[in-house]
Design a protein around this motif. Structure first.
Motif, mmCIF file in Angstrom:
data_model
loop_
_atom_site.group_PDB
_atom_site.id
_atom_site.type_symbol
_atom_site.label_atom_id
_atom_site.label_comp_id
_atom_site.label_asym_id
_atom_site.label_seq_id
_atom_site.Cartn_x
_atom_site.Cartn_y
_atom_site.Cartn_z
ATOM 1 N N ALA A 211 0.832 -1.203 0.000
ATOM 2 C CA ALA A 211 0.000 0.000 0.000
ATOM 3 C C ALA A 211 0.868 1.256 0.000
ATOM 4 N N GLY A 212 1.909 1.277 0.832
ATOM 5 C CA GLY A 212 2.801 2.425 0.851
ATOM 6 C C GLY A 212 3.538 2.591 -0.467
ATOM 7 N N SER A 213 3.970 1.487 -1.038
ATOM 8 C CA SER A 213 4.659 1.542 -2.330
ATOM 9 C C SER A 213 3.733 2.074 -3.409
ATOM 10 N N MET A 214 2.467 1.639 -3.354
ATOM 11 C CA MET A 214 1.502 2.124 -4.339
ATOM 12 C C MET A 214 1.244 3.617 -4.156
ATOM 13 N N ALA A 215 1.270 4.084 -2.911
ATOM 14 C CA ALA A 215 1.103 5.518 -2.660
ATOM 15 C C ALA A 215 2.290 6.306 -3.229
ATOM 16 N N SER A 216 3.500 5.756 -3.106
ATOM 17 C CA SER A 216 4.662 6.401 -3.725
ATOM 18 C C SER A 216 4.538 6.391 -5.242
ATOM 19 N N PHE A 217 4.074 5.281 -5.782
ATOM 20 C CA PHE A 217 3.856 5.168 -7.218
ATOM 21 C C PHE A 217 2.870 6.247 -7.677
ATOM 22 N N ILE B 263 -9.532 -2.028 -15.052
ATOM 23 C CA ILE B 263 -9.226 -0.598 -14.972
ATOM 24 C C ILE B 263 -9.112 -0.053 -16.393
ATOM 25 N N PRO B 264 -9.984 0.859 -16.779
ATOM 26 C CA PRO B 264 -10.088 1.253 -18.190
ATOM 27 C C PRO B 264 -8.809 1.782 -18.817
ATOM 28 N N ASN B 265 -7.979 2.497 -18.054
ATOM 29 C CA ASN B 265 -6.790 3.098 -18.660
ATOM 30 C C ASN B 265 -5.505 2.362 -18.284
ATOM 31 N N CYS B 266 -5.634 1.102 -17.885
ATOM 32 C CA CYS B 266 -4.463 0.275 -17.600
ATOM 33 C C CYS B 266 -4.249 -0.697 -18.754
ATOM 34 N N ALA B 267 -3.101 -0.605 -19.401
ATOM 35 C CA ALA B 267 -2.743 -1.526 -20.484
ATOM 36 C C ALA B 267 -1.927 -2.661 -19.886
ATOM 37 N N GLY C 169 3.724 9.062 -10.187
ATOM 38 C CA GLY C 169 2.993 8.989 -11.452
ATOM 39 C C GLY C 169 2.127 10.197 -11.734
ATOM 40 N N THR C 170 1.891 11.038 -10.720
ATOM 41 C CA THR C 170 1.137 12.277 -10.932
ATOM 42 C C THR C 170 2.004 13.512 -10.728
ATOM 43 N N ALA C 171 3.311 13.325 -10.605
ATOM 44 C CA ALA C 171 4.217 14.461 -10.394
ATOM 45 C C ALA C 171 4.172 15.430 -11.563
ATOM 46 N N TYR C 172 3.848 14.940 -12.744
ATOM 47 C CA TYR C 172 3.825 15.816 -13.920
ATOM 48 C C TYR C 172 2.801 16.938 -13.741
ATOM 49 N N VAL D 41 -3.970 -4.044 -3.184
ATOM 50 C CA VAL D 41 -4.084 -2.582 -3.272
ATOM 51 C C VAL D 41 -4.924 -2.157 -4.470
ATOM 52 N N GLY D 42 -5.910 -2.977 -4.809
ATOM 53 C CA GLY D 42 -6.720 -2.682 -5.986
ATOM 54 C C GLY D 42 -7.407 -1.328 -5.930
ATOM 55 N N ASP D 43 -7.857 -0.926 -4.748
ATOM 56 C CA ASP D 43 -8.532 0.359 -4.615
ATOM 57 C C ASP D 43 -7.571 1.506 -4.901
ATOM 58 N N LEU D 44 -6.332 1.375 -4.434
ATOM 59 C CA LEU D 44 -5.330 2.395 -4.704
ATOM 60 C C LEU D 44 -4.975 2.445 -6.189
ATOM 61 N N VAL D 45 -4.958 1.283 -6.840
ATOM 62 C CA VAL D 45 -4.657 1.252 -8.274
ATOM 63 C C VAL D 45 -5.778 1.915 -9.060
ATOM 64 N N TRP D 46 -7.024 1.639 -8.651
ATOM 65 C CA TRP D 46 -8.169 2.269 -9.316
ATOM 66 C C TRP D 46 -8.091 3.787 -9.177
ATOM 67 N N ALA D 47 -7.758 4.256 -7.972
ATOM 68 C CA ALA D 47 -7.625 5.692 -7.737
ATOM 69 C C ALA D 47 -6.492 6.277 -8.581
ATOM 70 N N PHE D 48 -5.425 5.499 -8.784
ATOM 71 C CA PHE D 48 -4.322 5.946 -9.635
ATOM 72 C C PHE D 48 -4.833 6.207 -11.051
ATOM 73 N N GLY D 49 -5.681 5.316 -11.543
ATOM 74 C CA GLY D 49 -6.259 5.529 -12.860
ATOM 75 C C GLY D 49 -7.127 6.769 -12.901
ATOM 76 N N ASP D 50 -7.928 6.963 -11.857
ATOM 77 C CA ASP D 50 -8.780 8.148 -11.755
ATOM 78 C C ASP D 50 -7.934 9.414 -11.740
ATOM 79 N N ALA D 51 -6.788 9.368 -11.083
ATOM 80 C CA ALA D 51 -5.903 10.536 -10.978
ATOM 81 C C ALA D 51 -5.096 10.790 -12.248
ATOM 82 N N ARG D 52 -5.325 9.986 -13.270
ATOM 83 C CA ARG D 52 -4.590 10.107 -14.529
ATOM 84 C C ARG D 52 -3.094 9.899 -14.328
ATOM 85 N N GLY D 53 -2.776 8.945 -13.451
ATOM 86 C CA GLY D 53 -1.385 8.634 -13.188
ATOM 87 C C GLY D 53 -0.725 7.924 -14.354
ATOM 88 N N LYS D 54 0.608 8.040 -14.414
ATOM 89 C CA LYS D 54 1.385 7.424 -15.486
ATOM 90 C C LYS D 54 2.534 6.635 -14.885
#
Length: 891
Positions: A576-582, A656-660, A586-589, A611-624
């Protein structure tokens, strides 16, 4: 006998006690509280050294941390700010009530913002910086359920129109709409952080603050007074993610981080700690974790009472009350408060005898007093070396009166009747006619009104408007594929895993003259498992204080190196912490104006499912960035067994729609995917991210086939080995290391049964399905146009015979493309729980080894009349396939 908080004990020597207290008071008078604290600390040390068992108190009394005499005057125009706050309150309420009046059941929340309004308005008017000169400003994680208040403020600022507010929770209408909660995917120029999935805001805020320091210490952004603000609910703190990383914040000395917990004492259905005190509980937890804790419990109305409480009895009574009682007092009248809050002790009744029942009823909680809130925020800004927690006592549904103020039903409150709306309008002095009030009409003063002028001026002085999100144009260019030539050429016969092939790609990227410093490897304490220890010495592990010890392996070539400018984030055992760093990287831009390329490498089994919920939120945040599932698959990790063998992360990634999601077998496939991913995310600017499976099985990595178009690898499928005579009777699909099993099955079929077959490397069933669905939809909506073909159909044109698709993942992964293959496909996968054994036995058990693939092809050919059925049955036995064996999916 040890004295406990608020417990009466017998003093065996009152005179001696009085002398000690008198001595302490003398120190306080002459040398001040700091000297007194020092002496008490020395006495405590001495007593413990002598064996005295002293209780450890992590709680302070149930009063404000900042004393009235230490407060500074409020710098703003209190009357004007209250006026603005009232207008925001009205429009926030009207937005939800109006919508539910005309669209019953559409939902929304009134009460959270009602309790939070003062906490936010003090910030908006005096603390929340949108910029610091030419640098970005503060980052704010808003309580998700408070979104109507944020929209209402933006409406007053002129950033949202009345049509926006009318279409709250109506995103699919003719006019511009507003999503229910903070969603950057839906409002990419407004929201920065998706926070309504409770618990994600706290952990992401902590790692965001740490990542800010990471960027500063590496010289990628200048150091500024920027702060991370997280507005949280007290009930939200029960989520494991909310509290799970609070020690990181103090360990890293993150004085750029402020948690504001809106302690309205209510969850979604009732009291947070009806039988306890959530503020005291949270104070103890955070103080114990090393945070600076500030309590804002009582408004200024209480100051005079507490000053007159020379015996400490009022303070004691405050400590006795549990949260369920505080909630009850809000719903009762002043006489009830007098009798039950103060009436327990006659002395307290005397203390409040000069106050009317109405006065007692309107004694404010601290979170609704701007002066108390301002002083807490000011103290937080001045704190150094510690993160700050502000515990603000509020009332849920504040201002709603009998419609929901402090009541158990208040979180679900979405409608008000005419009388309740009239009460709200009167309480907050909203100048609109009766008819407009009954219809919950919105109200914004004229543009040249004092309120609007004041609002704009405060935001001008603080650098602009918030929330606001602005993504600069991409500046990074992906290196040409030729830069990764080493990976394209294979391993020259050496056996390596796809994990090691990926590490080589990563190492080359980190050495790239332009991109290298932007790469952020993130590892949850498994670097050696993934063969990444070679990166330690070259690039260093980030440590905010540097390396304060000499590692025992310092004399070795690959020693464990930590440094303040280290590039690797080795997070410890926390996905979970690693995903938060990710997420921060991934949104630093958009948050820092600096494009970073994170690679989060982890045990694939403990990735998406944990950490599926955090990954979903990453997609929502337009993370890369790139999520890399190491030790992937259900049969490649020998000996580990059920808990460690992953057969489903690709299924979860597909949601997750924007995860390839890709499942590569060879080093050149990995290089192609990563290189193009950087191009699409950072050069073209697409809002997408990648999941790549990485395996630990060693085998020779072949060079990229001559004539292979990288676009086919990216599309998801290409033929890697054609039948010898070019006339295949069967088609074999393989992915990851199971591709090698398909190639071996090709040889078995040709050599033992004279059945020629083609072998296809399927790098992404997910991408093939998405393409097919997109084409299918286009065809459905354009019946007058020539029909298009999905890529999976086009690429297989002319390929004859049944298809056997084998994967180290669940069958549903390959089955994603079955609808477009006209009943031709037989799927082999690893459905079921794993086992502890080696790869040979695991693949036989799950029926994905070469023998099972060959047997499946022969069986299907027999069913199609292309192979003798009796010979096929004999072949199964000869290949070691048990026709009567237990189904591994049920074993």
């Amino acid at each position: 006998m040890h004295q406990k908080l608020y417990e009466r004990v017998v003093d065996l020597d009152p005179q001696e006690t009085a002398e000690w207290v008198e001595a302490l008071e003398g120190v306080l008078d002459e040398a001040g509280p700091d000297r007194a604290a020092y002496l008490v600390e020395r006495l405590t040390e001495r007593a413990r050294a002598a064996g005295a068992e002293l209780p450890i108190h992590l709680n302070t009394p149930y009063v404000n941390t900042i004393r009235p005499e230490d407060e500074v005057p409020y710098p703003g125009d209190r009357a004007m700010e209250r006026r603005i706050k009232s207008l925001v309150r009205w429009n926030a309420m009207a937005m939800v009530v109006r919508q539910n009046k005309y669209d019953a059941g559409i939902g929304g929340h009134i009460s959270t913002y009602a309790s939070l309004a003062t906490l936010l308005e003090v910030g908006f008017n005096h603390f929340f910086h949108a910029s610091y000169g030419d640098q970005p400003g503060d980052l704010i994680y808003f309580q998700g359920h408070a979104s109507p208040g944020i929209y209402a403020r933006a409406f007053l600022e002129g950033r949202l129109t009345e049509e926006h507010l009318k279409n709250f929770r109506h995103e699919l209408r003719d006019h511009p709409g507003l999503p229910s909660y903070p969603h950057p995917w839906l409002m990419p120029d407004f929201w920065s952080f998706p926070t309504v999935s409770m618990g994600l805001g706290p952990i992401n805020a902590i790692y965001q603050a740490r990542f800010m320091r990471y960027l500063e210490n590496r010289g990628l952004v200048p150091r500024t007074p920027r702060h991370i603000w997280a507005f949280l609910g007290d009930g939200e703190m029960d989520e494991p993610e909310s509290m799970g990383s609070i020690t990181l914040a103090s360990r890293e000395k993150l004085d750029n981080l402020v948690f504001v917990i809106n302690c309205n004492l209510q969850r979604l259905d009732g009291p947070v700690r009806g039988n306890g005190k959530v503020i005291q509980e949270l104070e103890a937890a955070f103080r114990g974790a090393g945070w600076n804790v500030l309590k804002v419990i009582w408004g200024g109305d209480w100051d005079a009472l507490l000053a007159r409480d020379t015996t400490g009895l009022l303070q004691r009574r405050m400590g006795e009350l549990v949260d369920g009682e505080f909630q009850t007092y809000v719903t009762k009248d002043g006489a009830y408060v007098r009798k039950n809050l103060f009436g327990k002790y006659p002395e307290l009744l005397d203390l409040v005898s000069h106050l009317s029942d109405d006065d007692l009823l309107h004694l404010r909680r601290g979170g609704h007093d701007p002066r108390k809130v301002y002083n807490a925020y000011k103290a937080a800004m001045e704190t150094q070396g510690q993160p700050t927690l502000i515990l603000a006592h509020t009332i849920k549904g504040y201002g709603l009166g009998e419609a929901g103020e402090g009541r158990n039903i208040t979180h679900q409150q979405k409608k008000l009747n005419e009388q309740e709306i009239a009460h709200f309008r009167s309480r907050f002095e909203i100048p609109i006619p009766d008819e407009a009030a009954r219809n919950a009409a919105f109200y914004r003063p004229p543009t040249d009104s004092p309120e609007i002028a004041y609002l704009h001026e405060r935001r001008r002085l603080l650098g602009g408007y918030l929330p606001s999100r602005s993504a600069p144009a991409g500046k990074l260019e992906s290196p040409p594929l030729e830069y990764l030539k080493e990976s394209l050429e294979g391993s020259s016969g050496r056996e390596v895993s796809s994990t090691m092939a990926f590490v080589r790609v990563l190492t080359m990227l980190m050495k790239h003259p332009q991109l290298g410093k932007r790469v952020v490897p993130i590892i949850p304490d498994e670097a050696r498992t993934f063969g990444m220890e070679s990166l330690f010495r070259q690039f260093g592990i980030y440590a905010s204080q540097g390396q304060l010890y000499k590692p025992h392996d310092a004399e070795m070539f690959l020693y464990y190196k930590e440094s303040m400018d280290g590039q690797i984030l080795e997070e410890g055992i926390t996905e979970a912490g690693s995903m938060a760093s990710f997420t921060a990287a991934g949104t630093a831009y958009v948050n820092y104006g600096v494009e970073m390329i994170p690679f989060f490498i982890y045990y694939s089994m403990f990735g998406f499912q944990r950490v599926g919920d955090l990954v979903w939120a990453f997609g929502d945040a337009r993370g890369k960035g790139f999520l890399c599932g190491g030790t992937a698959g259900r049969t490649t990790l020998s000996g580990e067994g059920l808990q460690h063998q992953d057969g489903h992360s690709l299924v979860l990634a597909s949601t997750i729609p924007n995860c390839a999601a890709y499942d590569p077998a060879y080093s050149y496939e990995i290089a192609i995917i990563v290189q193009d991913g950087i191009r699409r995310m950072y050069q073209v600017g697409e809002s997408r991210f990648y999941y790549i499976t990485l395996y630990n099985e060693n085998y020779p990595m072949p060079p990229m086939p001559a004539g292979l178009d990288p676009a086919d690898v990216l599309a998801g499928i290409y033929r890697i080995s054609a039948a010898a005579d070019g006339k295949a009777k069967a088609q074999l699909f393989g992915s990851g290391p199971i591709l090698n099993e398909a190639l071996r099955a090709q040889r078995i079929l040709a050599e033992k049964y004279e059945v020629p077959s083609d072998v296809w490397s399927v790098t992404s069933y997910n991408e093939l399905r998405r393409n097919a669905l997109s084409v299918e939809r286009w065809n459905r909506l354009h019946p007058d146009q020539p029909e298009k073909k999905p890529h999976i159909v086009a690429v297989l044109e002319g390929a004859q015979g049944p298809i056997v698709a084998a994967t180290d993942y669940m069958k549903v992964v390959a089955d994603q493309v079955a609808p477009w293959l006209a009943g031709r496909m037989e799927t082999l996968g690893t459905d079921g729980f794993g086992r502890s054994d080696n790869r040979e036995h695991l693949r036989k058990h799950f029926e994905v080894n070469a023998e099972s693939i060959a047997a499946a092809a022969l069986s299907r050919l027999a069913r199609d009349g292309q192979f003798d059925a009796a010979q096929a049955q004999s072949a199964l036995a000869a290949l070691g396939v048990d026709s009567e064996g237990i189904d591994p999916a049920r074993a």
